[in-house]
Motif scaffolding. Structure first.
Motif, PDB file in Angstrom:
ATOM      1  N   LEU A  27       0.818  -1.188   0.206  1.00  0.00           N
ATOM      2  CA  LEU A  27       0.030   0.023  -0.051  1.00  0.00           C
ATOM      3  C   LEU A  27       0.880   1.192   0.226  1.00  0.00           C
ATOM      4  O   LEU A  27       1.708   1.415   0.782  1.00  0.00           O
ATOM      5  CB  LEU A  27      -0.815  -0.032   1.366  1.00  0.00           C
ATOM      6  N   ALA A  28       0.589   2.091  -1.045  1.00  0.00           N
ATOM      7  CA  ALA A  28       1.418   3.286  -0.961  1.00  0.00           C
ATOM      8  C   ALA A  28       0.599   4.756  -0.809  1.00  0.00           C
ATOM      9  O   ALA A  28      -0.553   4.585  -1.210  1.00  0.00           O
ATOM     10  CB  ALA A  28       2.066   3.323  -2.472  1.00  0.00           C
ATOM     11  N   THR A  29       0.894   5.508  -0.110  1.00  0.00           N
ATOM     12  CA  THR A  29       0.164   6.787   0.274  1.00  0.00           C
ATOM     13  C   THR A  29      -0.262   7.618  -1.209  1.00  0.00           C
ATOM     14  O   THR A  29      -1.306   7.832  -1.280  1.00  0.00           O
ATOM     15  CB  THR A  29       0.708   7.505   1.283  1.00  0.00           C
ATOM     16  N   ILE A  30       0.881   7.824  -1.780  1.00  0.00           N
ATOM     17  CA  ILE A  30       0.292   8.665  -3.105  1.00  0.00           C
ATOM     18  C   ILE A  30       0.809   7.821  -4.199  1.00  0.00           C
ATOM     19  O   ILE A  30       1.629   7.097  -4.413  1.00  0.00           O
ATOM     20  CB  ILE A  30       1.245   9.996  -2.807  1.00  0.00           C
ATOM     21  N   GLY A  31       0.162   8.446  -5.290  1.00  0.00           N
ATOM     22  CA  GLY A  31       0.105   7.566  -6.615  1.00  0.00           C
ATOM     23  C   GLY A  31       1.745   7.814  -7.235  1.00  0.00           C
ATOM     24  O   GLY A  31       2.092   6.756  -7.929  1.00  0.00           O
ATOM     25  N   MET A  32       2.583   8.827  -7.038  1.00  0.00           N
ATOM     26  CA  MET A  32       3.674   8.869  -7.537  1.00  0.00           C
ATOM     27  C   MET A  32       4.596   7.757  -6.967  1.00  0.00           C
ATOM     28  O   MET A  32       5.594   7.241  -7.667  1.00  0.00           O
ATOM     29  CB  MET A  32       4.518  10.287  -7.156  1.00  0.00           C
ATOM     30  N   ILE A  33       4.541   7.088  -5.592  1.00  0.00           N
ATOM     31  CA  ILE A  33       5.135   6.232  -5.092  1.00  0.00           C
ATOM     32  C   ILE A  33       4.475   4.870  -5.628  1.00  0.00           C
ATOM     33  O   ILE A  33       5.054   3.950  -6.059  1.00  0.00           O
ATOM     34  CB  ILE A  33       5.037   6.277  -3.644  1.00  0.00           C
ATOM     35  N   GLY A  34       3.127   4.860  -5.602  1.00  0.00           N
ATOM     36  CA  GLY A  34       2.412   3.712  -6.006  1.00  0.00           C
ATOM     37  C   GLY A  34       2.839   3.145  -7.553  1.00  0.00           C
ATOM     38  O   GLY A  34       3.049   1.977  -7.787  1.00  0.00           O
ATOM     39  N   ASP A  35       3.081   4.170  -8.344  1.00  0.00           N
ATOM     40  CA  ASP A  35       3.303   3.916  -9.621  1.00  0.00           C
ATOM     41  C   ASP A  35       4.708   3.365  -9.841  1.00  0.00           C
ATOM     42  O   ASP A  35       4.887   2.179 -10.475  1.00  0.00           O
ATOM     43  CB  ASP A  35       3.220   5.155 -10.507  1.00  0.00           C
ATOM     44  N   LEU A  36       5.623   4.093  -9.064  1.00  0.00           N
ATOM     45  CA  LEU A  36       7.048   3.492  -9.323  1.00  0.00           C
ATOM     46  C   LEU A  36       6.952   2.173  -8.712  1.00  0.00           C
ATOM     47  O   LEU A  36       7.740   0.902  -9.344  1.00  0.00           O
ATOM     48  CB  LEU A  36       7.906   4.316  -8.685  1.00  0.00           C
ATOM     49  N   ALA A  37       6.572   1.981  -7.497  1.00  0.00           N
ATOM     50  CA  ALA A  37       6.535   0.697  -6.641  1.00  0.00           C
ATOM     51  C   ALA A  37       5.871  -0.476  -7.535  1.00  0.00           C
ATOM     52  O   ALA A  37       6.255  -1.652  -7.594  1.00  0.00           O
ATOM     53  CB  ALA A  37       5.786   0.791  -5.438  1.00  0.00           C
ATOM     54  N   ALA A  38       4.717  -0.305  -8.295  1.00  0.00           N
ATOM     55  CA  ALA A  38       4.098  -1.276  -9.160  1.00  0.00           C
ATOM     56  C   ALA A  38       5.166  -1.555 -10.093  1.00  0.00           C
ATOM     57  O   ALA A  38       5.029  -2.785 -10.474  1.00  0.00           O
ATOM     58  CB  ALA A  38       2.764  -0.591  -9.610  1.00  0.00           C
TER      59      ALA A  38
END
Ligand SMILES: [Zn+2]
Length: 315
Positions: A26-37
């Motif tokens: 689970l990422a808080t913000i999309g910019m982290i979520g996109d890179l993590a995905a």
């Protein structure tokens, strides 16, 4: 009725079980979520707490968010004071599972200080790419069998972000020096301006937690009118009233100020669109800025051809 319900539950079981095979991130913000995905690939299921148009400075956890954090095997957040209202909830889960502050991995001497540290580090792709080792490390810790693919994904994304960085530099660098002024509602673009040589004028400070005052707006309007800045930009997470008030104030001074389009500052665009990716967010911002300031974006580099083809982006 009861029999029908349990049949539905039975039918739902196989896909639920398949999803449960992969660890949840689970990422808080999309910019982290996109890179993590991108780094995780098939090795983990990544979801994001805050969607498009959500302001992370003000965001408070809902009961559903707390349940999502409870279910996640790994929680990624930026830190640097960005998710101010989430600190207590994040701290509560940190005792029970890995809760990683991605921003803590960045070199301290590259962080900009103002009223505290400027948290908008994703605005400089060259700086943001330095979160990749921390992301890869956290994900590898979660799925050690996936170390190989995770390292390969991180390397590929690093090359894309390097190319993005060069493309922004080329696009902004082609503007005549006096035109390199960026006027926005709040100071989300400090790192962008620093990286690419744009002078920054923000009506509000670093955070959106306080409203811009009438004096802030009048002062900025005067500065913009005197410098002859052609355009001012609205932000996707900010109330456009502040910008509208400034356009009116500039008009009172006899200066016509155009709206240079909407910029993504603290959240990406809609899911399922190019702007809903980190690369697309920076790309759309740069295209809007360069065009409104009278320039032309540089041709997209070869490293971004895959991204561009996937989203149908042609320039
Ligand atoms: Zn912000």
């Amino acid at each position: 009725m009861r029999a029908a319900l349990s049949l539905v539950m039975l039918l739902a079981l196989p896909s639920a079980a398949a999803a449960a095979d992969r660890p949840g991130v689970l990422a808080t913000i999309g910019m982290i979520g996109d890179l993590a995905a991108g780094v995780a690939g098939e090795c983990a299921a990544v979801s994001t707490l805050m969607g498009p148009g959500v302001d992370p400075h003000l965001y408070r956890a809902t009961p559903a968010d707390v349940r999502a954090m409870d279910r996640a095997d790994l929680v990624l957040y930026l830190g640097l004071g960005l998710e101010g209202q989430l600190a207590e909830v994040l701290g509560r889960f940190a005792a029970r599972k890995p809760v990683v502050a991605v921003g803590a991995a960045l070199p301290q001497d590259e962080l900009a200080a103002g009223d505290g540290v400027d948290p908008h580090v994703w605005m400089d792709p060259g700086l943001w790419r330095q979160t990749l080792p921390a992301l890869a490390g956290a994900l590898t810790g979660l799925t050690p069998d996936c170390a190989g693919p995770i390292a390969a994904n991180a390397e590929r994304i690093g090359a894309e972000l390097d190319a993005l960085d060069r493309w922004v530099a080329d696009s902004i660098g082609a503007l005549p020096e006096p035109a390199r002024v960026l006027v926005t509602a709040h100071d989300a673009f400090g790192y962008y301006g620093r990286a690419y040589g744009l002078r920054l004028v923000a009506i509000q400070g670093l955070s959106t937690e306080s409203e811009a005052s009438v004096a802030d707006i009048a002062g900025t309007a005067r500065l913009v009118a005197e410098a002859g800045v052609p355009a001012v930009f609205v932000e996707s997470t900010i109330n456009p009233r502040t910008i509208q008030a400034m356009i009116a104030a500039a008009r009172d001074l006899g200066h016509d100020l155009a709206v240079g389009g909407s910029l993504y500052s603290d959240a990406m665009g809609a899911e399922g669109t190019a702007e809903g990716t980190y690369i697309g967010m920076i790309h759309a911002n740069t295209r809007a800025i360069v065009t409104a300031l009278g320039g032309m974006p540089a041709p997209l580099p070869a490293e971004l051809a895959g991204w561009a083809a996937h989203w149908g982006v042609t320039e």
